[in-house]
Design an enzyme around this catalytic site. Structure first.
Site, short mmCIF file in Angstrom:
data_model
loop_
_atom_site.label_atom_id
_atom_site.label_comp_id
_atom_site.label_asym_id
_atom_site.label_seq_id
_atom_site.Cartn_x
_atom_site.Cartn_y
_atom_site.Cartn_z
N ARG A 238 0.73 -1.10 -0.01
CA ARG A 238 -0.08 -0.09 0.10
C ARG A 238 0.81 1.37 -0.04
NH1 ARG A 238 -3.35 -2.98 -1.63
NH2 ARG A 238 -5.42 -3.36 -1.12
N GLU A 267 -3.30 7.93 -4.03
CA GLU A 267 -3.69 7.42 -5.40
C GLU A 267 -5.15 7.95 -5.61
OE1 GLU A 267 -3.86 3.16 -5.37
OE2 GLU A 267 -1.79 2.71 -4.91
N HIS A 285 -1.19 0.49 -9.77
CA HIS A 285 -1.72 -0.26 -8.87
C HIS A 285 -2.45 -1.68 -9.66
CE1 HIS A 285 -3.79 -0.46 -4.61
NE2 HIS A 285 -3.74 -1.74 -5.20
#
Length: 324
Positions: A238, A267, A285
């Site tokens: 993450r 993000e 991602h």
């Protein structure tokens, strides 16, 4: 009466075949994903929710779900779900740890190879620069054979990454809250070390830990100062596990030799300075971004729901306190 399940986004229906047979599904047809306002309305009349990692399931939305008994998240990470609120409401929250294991490890190792062997960099050069230099002493990268990789989070994905690292001749050390069983350590020829020792010994640091209060900015300025000169960071966990601002600083001054990033702190916004750095490889991602993986994640999330309503407890629950 069949359970009514709210599917938050238009994930592959091929993975929802059995769920569709045994439950009544509310599935988006106009847009890829339901809006927050739509979720607040729709959640009031369902027994379960199949959420997705790219959509927050906030306390504000959850409190409308008076009849919700389970939230099955599409993805291994579940920081998009307000687990505290779900637990307060007695809602079981599950994730999908199995389907994501191999593809995430593949992506992490792909980022490592692309970075160390300048694959992305030279590809860009060949495509965009007619004067791109070829030559024996041009475009030199580094090898990984014989290097030490420090794995932060030696769970399923960390172990899958370790298997690839060992096959490539790397030495593996790892940092975990708990030590692995001796037979697993032997299987991966790995050694548990403190976080500080991992920073000091590793040529490559690969992050495979969940995002928690304890892991937020785990790689901060103090950690980067302590790292080996020129060490490489790979992050498929993450984004906020790494202090992105500090990462830019230490990539620019050369203390961090490179970074392979599939996840980012804010993000979909990416720190602009990262785009200008040749020692960085970026992906959106997308570690689990294969169609077969997406189908399998959908199937695993659906299986959690089906087992739950069958009264079974062999599901990947992340808040088992609700059962106590």
């Amino acid at each position: 009466m069949k359970p009514k399940i709210l599917v938050v986004a238009a994930i592959p229906k091929k993975g929802l075949t059995e769920l569709e047979q045994k439950c009544d599904l509310i599935y988006p047809t106009q847009n890829f994903m339901f809006s927050d306002e739509e979720l607040k309305e729709l959640i009031r009349d369902v027994d379960g929710v199949l959420s997705v990692f790219t959509k927050s399931l906030t306390a504000e939305v959850l409190k409308e779900g008076k009849h919700v008994k389970i939230v099955a998240n599409f993805g291994v990470g579940f920081n998009n779900v307000d687990v505290a609120k779900a637990t307060e409401m007695g809602i079981v929250v599950c994730n999908t740890p199995n389907a994501v294991t191999e593809p995430t490890a593949e992506m992490a190792f792909g980022l490592l190879l692309s970075l160390t062997r300048n694959i992305a960099l030279t590809d860009r050069g060949l495509r965009t620069n007619p004067g791109f230099k070829w030559g024996m002493m041009e475009n030199l990268g580094t090898g990984i054979f014989g290097k030490t990789v420090g794995i932060v989070g030696m769970g399923r994905i960390g172990q899958a990454f370790a298997r690839r690292a060992i096959a490539s001749g790397m030495e593996v050390v790892y940092y975990n809250r708990t030590r692995l069983a001796e037979d697993i350590e032997q299987k991966y020829a790995c050694q548990q070390v403190s976080f500080e020792e991992l920073l000091e010994r590793s040529d490559v640091i690969s992050l495979h830990c969940p995002l928690t209060d304890e892991t937020h900015h785990l790689l901060d300025e103090a950690a980067m100062v302590r790292m080996k000169q020129g060490a490489i960071i790979i992050n498929t966990a993450r984004g906020p596990v790494v202090d992105e601002k500090m990462l830019v600083k230490y990539l620019q001054n050369g203390k961090v030799g490179g970074a392979g990033l599939d996840v980012f702190e804010a993000e979909p916004v990416i720190t602009p300075e990262l785009f200008a750095l040749d020692n960085v490889v970026l992906t959106p991602h997308n570690a689990t971004g294969t169609i077969d993986t997406r189908i399998e994640i959908a199937r695993e999330a659906a299986e959690n729901i089906l087992r739950f309503f069958e009264g079974r407890r062999d599901i990947s629950i992340v808040n088992p306190v609700v059962w106590r």
